[in-house]
Design a protein around this motif. Structure first.
Motif, PDB file in Angstrom:
ATOM      1  N   UNK A 103       0.831  -1.091  -0.001  1.00  0.00           N
ATOM      2  CA  UNK A 103       0.096  -0.013  -0.216  1.00  0.00           C
ATOM      3  C   UNK A 103       0.831   1.384   0.010  1.00  0.00           C
ATOM      4  N   UNK A 104       0.539   2.220  -0.782  1.00  0.00           N
ATOM      5  CA  UNK A 104       1.242   3.480  -0.806  1.00  0.00           C
ATOM      6  C   UNK A 104       0.563   4.533  -1.205  1.00  0.00           C
ATOM      7  N   UNK A 105       0.931   5.666  -0.785  1.00  0.00           N
ATOM      8  CA  UNK A 105       0.134   6.939  -1.024  1.00  0.00           C
ATOM      9  C   UNK A 105       0.246   8.115   0.282  1.00  0.00           C
ATOM     10  N   UNK A 106      -0.831   7.946   0.827  1.00  0.00           N
ATOM     11  CA  UNK A 106      -1.073   9.284   1.928  1.00  0.00           C
ATOM     12  C   UNK A 106      -0.514  10.521   1.394  1.00  0.00           C
ATOM     13  N   UNK A 107      -1.264  10.855   0.108  1.00  0.00           N
ATOM     14  CA  UNK A 107      -0.808  11.992  -0.740  1.00  0.00           C
ATOM     15  C   UNK A 107      -2.196  12.842  -0.316  1.00  0.00           C
ATOM     16  N   UNK A 108      -2.054  14.201  -0.522  1.00  0.00           N
ATOM     17  CA  UNK A 108      -2.866  15.038  -0.633  1.00  0.00           C
ATOM     18  C   UNK A 108      -3.402  15.405  -1.974  1.00  0.00           C
ATOM     19  N   UNK A 109      -4.942  15.155  -2.239  1.00  0.00           N
ATOM     20  CA  UNK A 109      -5.156  15.406  -3.537  1.00  0.00           C
ATOM     21  C   UNK A 109      -5.390  16.854  -3.912  1.00  0.00           C
ATOM     22  N   UNK A 110      -5.401  17.230  -4.993  1.00  0.00           N
ATOM     23  CA  UNK A 110      -5.815  18.722  -5.394  1.00  0.00           C
ATOM     24  C   UNK A 110      -7.397  18.883  -5.076  1.00  0.00           C
ATOM     25  N   UNK A 111      -7.402  20.153  -4.111  1.00  0.00           N
ATOM     26  CA  UNK A 111      -8.844  20.383  -3.883  1.00  0.00           C
ATOM     27  C   UNK A 111      -8.814  21.964  -3.365  1.00  0.00           C
ATOM     28  N   UNK A 112      -9.909  22.546  -3.423  1.00  0.00           N
ATOM     29  CA  UNK A 112      -9.926  23.939  -3.340  1.00  0.00           C
ATOM     30  C   UNK A 112      -9.964  24.292  -1.880  1.00  0.00           C
ATOM     31  N   UNK A 113      -9.334  25.583  -1.438  1.00  0.00           N
ATOM     32  CA  UNK A 113      -9.015  25.766   0.073  1.00  0.00           C
ATOM     33  C   UNK A 113     -10.452  25.534   0.912  1.00  0.00           C
ATOM     34  N   UNK A 114     -11.543  26.063   0.411  1.00  0.00           N
ATOM     35  CA  UNK A 114     -12.808  25.934   1.187  1.00  0.00           C
ATOM     36  C   UNK A 114     -13.180  24.623   1.399  1.00  0.00           C
ATOM     37  N   UNK A 115     -13.100  23.723   0.659  1.00  0.00           N
ATOM     38  CA  UNK A 115     -13.416  22.245   0.793  1.00  0.00           C
ATOM     39  C   UNK A 115     -12.430  21.602   1.615  1.00  0.00           C
ATOM     40  N   UNK A 116     -10.996  22.022   1.641  1.00  0.00           N
ATOM     41  CA  UNK A 116     -10.007  21.422   2.461  1.00  0.00           C
ATOM     42  C   UNK A 116     -10.411  21.950   4.092  1.00  0.00           C
ATOM     43  N   UNK A 117     -10.537  23.324   4.392  1.00  0.00           N
ATOM     44  CA  UNK A 117     -10.888  23.858   5.352  1.00  0.00           C
ATOM     45  C   UNK A 117     -12.129  23.131   5.797  1.00  0.00           C
ATOM     46  N   UNK A 118     -13.216  23.100   5.215  1.00  0.00           N
ATOM     47  CA  UNK A 118     -14.324  22.120   5.443  1.00  0.00           C
ATOM     48  C   UNK A 118     -14.099  20.974   6.217  1.00  0.00           C
ATOM     49  N   UNK A 119     -13.212  19.957   5.504  1.00  0.00           N
ATOM     50  CA  UNK A 119     -12.682  18.856   6.081  1.00  0.00           C
ATOM     51  C   UNK A 119     -11.828  18.713   7.059  1.00  0.00           C
ATOM     52  N   UNK A 120     -10.927  19.549   7.164  1.00  0.00           N
ATOM     53  CA  UNK A 120      -9.879  19.702   8.302  1.00  0.00           C
ATOM     54  C   UNK A 120     -10.788  20.004   9.627  1.00  0.00           C
ATOM     55  N   UNK A 121     -11.830  20.940   9.509  1.00  0.00           N
ATOM     56  CA  UNK A 121     -12.703  21.254  10.545  1.00  0.00           C
ATOM     57  C   UNK A 121     -13.399  20.129  11.070  1.00  0.00           C
ATOM     58  N   UNK A 122     -14.028  19.328  10.305  1.00  0.00           N
ATOM     59  CA  UNK A 122     -14.867  18.277  10.744  1.00  0.00           C
ATOM     60  C   UNK A 122     -13.953  17.034  11.210  1.00  0.00           C
ATOM     61  N   UNK A 123     -12.907  16.746  10.726  1.00  0.00           N
ATOM     62  CA  UNK A 123     -11.799  15.984  11.198  1.00  0.00           C
ATOM     63  C   UNK A 123     -11.403  16.632  12.625  1.00  0.00           C
ATOM     64  N   UNK A 124     -11.174  17.691  12.744  1.00  0.00           N
ATOM     65  CA  UNK A 124     -10.846  18.150  14.169  1.00  0.00           C
ATOM     66  C   UNK A 124     -12.157  17.894  15.266  1.00  0.00           C
ATOM     67  N   UNK A 125     -13.127  18.336  14.786  1.00  0.00           N
ATOM     68  CA  UNK A 125     -14.346  18.202  15.598  1.00  0.00           C
ATOM     69  C   UNK A 125     -14.733  16.822  16.283  1.00  0.00           C
ATOM     70  N   UNK A 126     -14.509  15.902  15.184  1.00  0.00           N
ATOM     71  CA  UNK A 126     -14.716  14.545  15.112  1.00  0.00           C
ATOM     72  C   UNK A 126     -13.657  13.679  16.202  1.00  0.00           C
ATOM     73  N   UNK A 127     -12.436  14.028  15.940  1.00  0.00           N
ATOM     74  CA  UNK A 127     -11.380  13.269  16.436  1.00  0.00           C
ATOM     75  C   UNK A 127     -10.791  14.070  17.803  1.00  0.00           C
ATOM     76  N   UNK A 128     -11.230  15.508  17.980  1.00  0.00           N
ATOM     77  CA  UNK A 128     -10.770  16.226  19.158  1.00  0.00           C
ATOM     78  C   UNK A 128      -9.515  16.649  18.945  1.00  0.00           C
ATOM     79  N   UNK A 129      -8.909  16.923  17.948  1.00  0.00           N
ATOM     80  CA  UNK A 129      -7.615  17.408  17.440  1.00  0.00           C
ATOM     81  C   UNK A 129      -7.383  19.091  17.078  1.00  0.00           C
ATOM     82  N   UNK A 130      -6.581  19.619  17.580  1.00  0.00           N
ATOM     83  CA  UNK A 130      -6.367  21.042  17.294  1.00  0.00           C
ATOM     84  C   UNK A 130      -6.463  21.125  15.864  1.00  0.00           C
ATOM     85  N   UNK A 131      -7.433  21.898  15.263  1.00  0.00           N
ATOM     86  CA  UNK A 131      -7.638  22.410  13.894  1.00  0.00           C
ATOM     87  C   UNK A 131      -6.331  22.818  13.401  1.00  0.00           C
TER      88      UNK A 131
END
Length: 279
Positions: A103-131
């Protein structure tokens, strides 16, 4: 079939791959035990996620999902993991038997900043990690370049066919249990009886019972049921096939029985399992 991995030699191969591509890479056995990983320190973004109980569970489920797809198709698979990163898994095969996975990868895909911020915020809230820390560590990830990833996959496909020739993997002769495993997988959509298995392999019921007790620590029926549910999980997570059709595809005729069995083994009903899959 007994399979032994030479992790020292595998580490050299994986290290060379990482130096050339900057893509993280790992080797897993067929039971999804991680045997080797490069670089030795995983990306901070992934480490932060895996250090949480929920994040670690999601990562493992995501890895199992892509490897299961390899197992079913016998081919390399690429997907977006629960954290939004691109991963590719390639089955390691010998005479059509799957020995493990690269298995290889763990690479970041191309995505707009708004979508990235939305996803990071969601992960931060769900996993209780500093955004903020999560976003900063995401910026250090290798960027996904489709041409490089495809070239890497092509090279690794060729390499996996010859790992045993270089003593990175040593294989003993195929045993009876592995033949029965393959028989069950190939016939998972059909009714499989103990009598049919005994007739197919020329063994007695007592021999079959003792074989499963020693090698799987479960009954024949329990093993077949577990394989049906594993196939159902794959179909639920990779297709839009109606659940009523999935019943038949995994060899279970009665829907209510399928639903009860699925919930007993996974903790979810088939419908709720599909709804709660990692995004």
């Amino acid at each position: 079939m007994t399979i032994n991995f030479n992790t020292d030699k595998l580490n050299i191969l994986l290290s060379d791959f990482y130096k050339l591509t900057k893509l993280t890479i790992s080797v897993w056995d067929k039971d999804l035990n991680q045997l080797s990983f490069q670089p030795s320190d995983m990306p901070v973004f992934c480490r932060m996620i895996k250090e949480t109980k929920s994040g670690s569970s999601r990562c493992l489920e995501s890895d199992k999902k892509i490897c299961m797809a390899c197992k079913i198709t016998g081919e390399a698979q690429t997907h977006v993991c629960h954290a939004g990163l691109i991963d590719t898994a390639i089955p390691i095969k010998f005479n059509d038997n799957i020995l493990g996975y690269i298995m290889f990868g763990q690479a970041s895909p191309e995505e707009n900043k708004k979508e990235l911020l939305r996803r990071i915020k969601k992960l931060s809230q769900e996993l209780d990690i500093s955004e903020k820390e999560l976003l900063e560590s995401h910026g250090a990830l290798t960027k996904y370049e489709p041409d490089i990833v495809q070239s890497a996959a092509n090279i690794l496909k060729l390499a996996t066919r010859y790992l045993w020739l270089s003593d990175m993997i040593k294989i003993s002769s195929e045993g009876l249990m592995e033949k029965i495993d393959e028989y069950v997988r190939k016939n998972i959509s059909e009714k499989i009886t103990i009598e049919e298995i005994c007739r197919e392999f020329g063994i007695s019921k007592n021999k079959l019972y003792s074989l499963f007790k020693e090698s799987r620590n479960m009954t024949v029926g329990e093993y077949i049921s577990s394989q049906r549910i594993e196939r159902a999980k794959f179909l639920l997570s990779t297709s839009d096939m109606p659940i009523s059709e999935i019943c038949g595809a995994v060899g279970i005729v009665e829907y209510n029985y399928f639903s009860r069995l699925f919930k007993k083994q996974t903790g979810y009903t088939p419908l709720s399992y599909r709804k709660h899959l990692p995004s």
